[in-house]
Design a protein around this motif. Structure first.
Motif, PDB file in Angstrom:
ATOM      1  N   ASN A 173       0.799  -1.224   0.000  1.00  0.00           N
ATOM      2  CA  ASN A 173       0.000   0.000   0.000  1.00  0.00           C
ATOM      3  C   ASN A 173       0.831   1.273   0.000  1.00  0.00           C
ATOM      4  OD1 ASN A 173      -2.040  -1.822   0.116  1.00  0.00           O
ATOM      5  ND2 ASN A 173      -2.500  -1.513   2.284  1.00  0.00           N
ATOM      6  N   TYR A 174       2.067   1.164   0.439  1.00  0.00           N
ATOM      7  CA  TYR A 174       2.909   2.360   0.475  1.00  0.00           C
ATOM      8  C   TYR A 174       4.205   2.062  -0.256  1.00  0.00           C
ATOM      9  CZ  TYR A 174      -0.368   3.500   4.182  1.00  0.00           C
ATOM     10  OH  TYR A 174      -1.510   3.730   4.890  1.00  0.00           O
ATOM     11  N   ASP A 175       4.088   1.386  -1.392  1.00  0.00           N
ATOM     12  CA  ASP A 175       5.331   0.905  -2.019  1.00  0.00           C
ATOM     13  C   ASP A 175       6.247   2.016  -2.494  1.00  0.00           C
ATOM     14  OD1 ASP A 175       3.431   1.402  -3.934  1.00  0.00           O
ATOM     15  OD2 ASP A 175       4.091  -0.177  -5.290  1.00  0.00           O
ATOM     16  N   ILE A 176       5.677   3.131  -2.983  1.00  0.00           N
ATOM     17  CA  ILE A 176       6.575   4.176  -3.500  1.00  0.00           C
ATOM     18  C   ILE A 176       7.364   4.885  -2.381  1.00  0.00           C
ATOM     19  CG2 ILE A 176       6.706   6.349  -4.809  1.00  0.00           C
ATOM     20  CD1 ILE A 176       4.778   5.077  -6.771  1.00  0.00           C
ATOM     21  N   PRO A 177       6.680   5.320  -1.302  1.00  0.00           N
ATOM     22  CA  PRO A 177       7.502   5.922  -0.222  1.00  0.00           C
ATOM     23  C   PRO A 177       8.558   4.957   0.326  1.00  0.00           C
ATOM     24  CG  PRO A 177       5.161   6.209   0.225  1.00  0.00           C
ATOM     25  CD  PRO A 177       5.251   5.405  -1.016  1.00  0.00           C
ATOM     26  N   PHE A 178       8.286   3.654   0.254  1.00  0.00           N
ATOM     27  CA  PHE A 178       9.241   2.701   0.820  1.00  0.00           C
ATOM     28  C   PHE A 178      10.089   2.012  -0.264  1.00  0.00           C
ATOM     29  CE2 PHE A 178       6.219   3.098   4.295  1.00  0.00           C
ATOM     30  CZ  PHE A 178       7.071   3.225   5.368  1.00  0.00           C
ATOM     31  N   ALA A 179      10.035   2.538  -1.488  1.00  0.00           N
ATOM     32  CA  ALA A 179      10.720   1.857  -2.592  1.00  0.00           C
ATOM     33  C   ALA A 179      12.239   1.955  -2.489  1.00  0.00           C
ATOM     34  CB  ALA A 179      10.256   2.422  -3.933  1.00  0.00           C
ATOM     35  N   ASP A 180      12.730   3.055  -1.939  1.00  0.00           N
ATOM     36  CA  ASP A 180      14.172   3.231  -1.923  1.00  0.00           C
ATOM     37  C   ASP A 180      14.798   2.660  -0.670  1.00  0.00           C
ATOM     38  OD1 ASP A 180      14.449   4.369  -4.380  1.00  0.00           O
ATOM     39  OD2 ASP A 180      13.851   6.338  -3.629  1.00  0.00           O
ATOM     40  N   ARG A 181      16.078   2.402  -0.793  1.00  0.00           N
ATOM     41  CA  ARG A 181      16.781   1.861   0.360  1.00  0.00           C
ATOM     42  C   ARG A 181      17.871   2.832   0.776  1.00  0.00           C
ATOM     43  NH1 ARG A 181      19.304  -3.424  -1.021  1.00  0.00           N
ATOM     44  NH2 ARG A 181      17.582  -3.800  -2.409  1.00  0.00           N
ATOM     45  N   LYS A 182      18.333   2.649   1.990  1.00  0.00           N
ATOM     46  CA  LYS A 182      19.458   3.466   2.428  1.00  0.00           C
ATOM     47  C   LYS A 182      20.713   2.845   1.815  1.00  0.00           C
ATOM     48  CE  LYS A 182      21.761   5.210   6.501  1.00  0.00           C
ATOM     49  NZ  LYS A 182      22.324   6.314   5.705  1.00  0.00           N
ATOM     50  N   ILE A 183      21.481   3.652   1.143  1.00  0.00           N
ATOM     51  CA  ILE A 183      22.683   3.136   0.489  1.00  0.00           C
ATOM     52  C   ILE A 183      23.843   3.188   1.467  1.00  0.00           C
ATOM     53  CG2 ILE A 183      24.190   3.345  -1.534  1.00  0.00           C
ATOM     54  CD1 ILE A 183      21.406   3.359  -2.542  1.00  0.00           C
ATOM     55  N   PRO A 184      24.432   2.040   1.805  1.00  0.00           N
ATOM     56  CA  PRO A 184      25.606   2.092   2.668  1.00  0.00           C
ATOM     57  C   PRO A 184      26.716   2.879   1.967  1.00  0.00           C
ATOM     58  CG  PRO A 184      24.937  -0.187   2.256  1.00  0.00           C
ATOM     59  CD  PRO A 184      24.109   0.680   1.366  1.00  0.00           C
ATOM     60  N   ASP A 185      27.422   3.687   2.714  1.00  0.00           N
ATOM     61  CA  ASP A 185      28.483   4.502   2.130  1.00  0.00           C
ATOM     62  C   ASP A 185      29.427   3.634   1.288  1.00  0.00           C
ATOM     63  OD1 ASP A 185      29.881   6.939   1.753  1.00  0.00           O
ATOM     64  OD2 ASP A 185      31.378   6.271   3.208  1.00  0.00           O
ATOM     65  N   ALA A 186      29.672   2.411   1.788  1.00  0.00           N
ATOM     66  CA  ALA A 186      30.604   1.517   1.094  1.00  0.00           C
ATOM     67  C   ALA A 186      30.172   1.263  -0.352  1.00  0.00           C
ATOM     68  CB  ALA A 186      30.703   0.197   1.846  1.00  0.00           C
ATOM     69  N   LEU A 187      28.865   1.254  -0.592  1.00  0.00           N
ATOM     70  CA  LEU A 187      28.395   0.932  -1.941  1.00  0.00           C
ATOM     71  C   LEU A 187      28.270   2.162  -2.846  1.00  0.00           C
ATOM     72  CD1 LEU A 187      25.970  -2.012  -1.272  1.00  0.00           C
ATOM     73  CD2 LEU A 187      28.166  -2.073  -2.432  1.00  0.00           C
ATOM     74  N   THR A 188      28.856   3.274  -2.408  1.00  0.00           N
ATOM     75  CA  THR A 188      28.971   4.399  -3.320  1.00  0.00           C
ATOM     76  C   THR A 188      30.343   4.356  -4.001  1.00  0.00           C
ATOM     77  OG1 THR A 188      29.775   5.842  -1.555  1.00  0.00           O
ATOM     78  CG2 THR A 188      27.422   5.876  -1.990  1.00  0.00           C
ATOM     79  N   ALA A 189      31.178   3.375  -3.618  1.00  0.00           N
ATOM     80  CA  ALA A 189      32.468   3.188  -4.285  1.00  0.00           C
ATOM     81  C   ALA A 189      32.217   2.953  -5.762  1.00  0.00           C
ATOM     82  CB  ALA A 189      33.204   1.992  -3.676  1.00  0.00           C
ATOM     83  N   PHE A 190      33.000   3.559  -6.610  1.00  0.00           N
ATOM     84  CA  PHE A 190      32.846   3.443  -8.071  1.00  0.00           C
ATOM     85  C   PHE A 190      31.445   3.851  -8.516  1.00  0.00           C
ATOM     86  CE2 PHE A 190      36.443   0.512  -7.632  1.00  0.00           C
ATOM     87  CZ  PHE A 190      37.246   0.969  -8.667  1.00  0.00           C
TER      88      PHE A 190
END
Ligand SMILES: *[C@@H]1O[C@H](CO)[C@@H](O)[C@H](O)[C@H]1NC(C)=O
Ligand SMILES: *[C@@H]1O[C@H](CO)[C@@H](O)[C@H](O)[C@H]1NC(C)=O
Length: 381
Positions: free
Chosen positions: A93-110
């Motif tokens: 019922n709330y898929d869009i507000p909850f669609a994104d995830r928190k990106i761990p800093d480590a996975l911003t590498a490259f």
């Protein structure tokens, strides 16, 4: 432990900023409508109450606070959902507000998060990749086409386990087998070793994720380690992507167009999403898929999870097996078992099984298509 010492170490310099963020977090939002949760410590909140195995601690907190839990982890407000019913409610019922995830800093590498499907933000790029994935990657036809490759991989793996176990026994060892996905190739071994480290790093709690202003400093060296491991996997992946690009430029015709071809040949409609995937995008997508798709692909070939006839060494029984876990993006056993026999179980011919289920195949494809259409119809979050 590491985070404890490091936090103490960086404390004096960070104190003023921390106080500022904490005050902001305290006054922002309406606290009365939040789910219940344990009172945290000043500044760090509940960060250090979670222990080494946060998922186990949260499970215990469920008994006291119910399936919806509110935690303050450093400056990050966190809601923990521990009930399938509530999770379904949120995602349906709330898929869009909850669609994104928190990106761990480590996975911003490259800029991994900018290219990968698994870590992207809900939007045009994600939708395009999701569509390609459901049309070109997860469909049975495509999976079927790569059957030979996957069958070879699993056959190699089985042979390798048998050889390793036999060699180890011959040397007086217990026949220990630690790494399943290695065959004779050193590059393959390096790739999966690094991939495993990447999965573990991505799931390691990082103080910089809870106090974002610490990101530049990377006190736990998680991002730096991630860059190092990702450099190795990227090199391996980019080598075969480059080969394919050169093949295309030379006009070599391949008998079968595979997923990599689809990515390289993709052209957008000029309206939604990227016009083309950059070579960097393609490298990351392939890396992302390899880590996620491999176990599922192995299962797909044999129509059921691959089974071995293990025997445990050292008098260990299923009852006395050490079930301690190791934290990562997925959980693994802390102490790998020492299997001393690894015989391939008699397996039914996957082909016969697969073709005996045409209805299921058609259903699955229809489901994926419907999902792709649904994704497209959605506005950006
Ligand atoms: C990737 O992470 C960076 C840093 O956190 C962020 O600025 C960017 O918006 C993220 N991109 C996507 C597509 O999520
Ligand atoms: C799967 O591949 C086999 C040959 O490897 C072929 O005979 C069969 O028709 C294929 N099935 C589908 C659904 O493409």
């Amino acid at each position: 432990m590491d985070s404890h010492t490091l936090l103490v170490f960086t404390f004096p310099a960070a104190l003023i900023l921390l106080l500022f963020i904490w005050t902001k977090a305290k006054t922002g939002g309406s606290a009365t409508r939040r789910p219940p949760g344990p009172t945290g410590w000043p500044l760090v909140g509940n960060m250090f109450d979670l222990g080494d195995m946060p998922h186990q601690t949260m499970y215990k907190l469920k008994a006291k606070y119910g399936p919806l839990l509110w935690l303050q982890l450093g400056s990050v407000n966190t809601m923990v959902v521990q009930s399938p019913k509530v999770a379904a409610e949120l995602f349906k019922n709330y898929d869009i507000p909850f669609a994104d995830r928190k990106i761990p800093d480590a996975l911003t590498a490259f800029h991994f998060n900018e290219s990968a499907l698994s870590m992207n933000t809900f939007g045009a790029y994600w939708r395009v990749l999701r569509r390609i994935c459901s049309k070109e990657f997860s469909v049975n036809k495509r999976v079927n086409e790569t059957e030979d490759i996957r069958r070879k991989c699993t056959d190699d793996m089985v042979r390798w386990i048998e050889e390793e176990a036999a060699a180890s026994r011959a040397n007086g060892g217990p026949g220990e087998v630690l790494d399943l996905l290695d065959t004779k190739s050193t590059e393959g071994k390096e790739f999966f070793d690094c991939m495993n480290k990447i999965m573990e790093l991505a799931g390691t709690p990082n103080v910089a994720d809870f106090f974002p202003f610490l990101k530049w400093f990377d006190p736990m060296k998680i991002k730096r380690t991630m860059v190092r491991d990702m450099t190795k996997t990227m090199k391996i992946v980019s080598k075969f992507v480059k080969e394919r690009i050169e093949e295309k430029q030379a006009g070599t015709q391949r008998a079968k167009r595979d997923f990599l071809d689809v990515l390289l040949e993709y052209e957008g409609d000029g309206k939604d999403g990227p016009d083309k995937f950059t070579v960097h995008n393609v490298n990351v997508i392939i890396m992302d898929f390899t880590s996620e798709a491999l176990p599922a692909a192995v299962e797909e070939v044999y129509g059921k999870p691959f089974a071995f006839d293990w025997e445990l060494s050292g008098g260990v029984t299923p009852e006395t097996m050490d079930m301690q876990e190791r934290l990562g993006i997925t959980l693994r056993k802390k102490v790998p078992e020492d299997p001393i026999e690894a015989k391939e179980e008699a397996r039914p011919d996957a082909h016969v099984e697969e073709e005996a289920r045409p209805d299921e195949q058609a259903e699955e494809e229809a489901r994926l298509d419907a999902q792709a259409e649904e994704d497209e119809a959605r506005p950006d979050g």
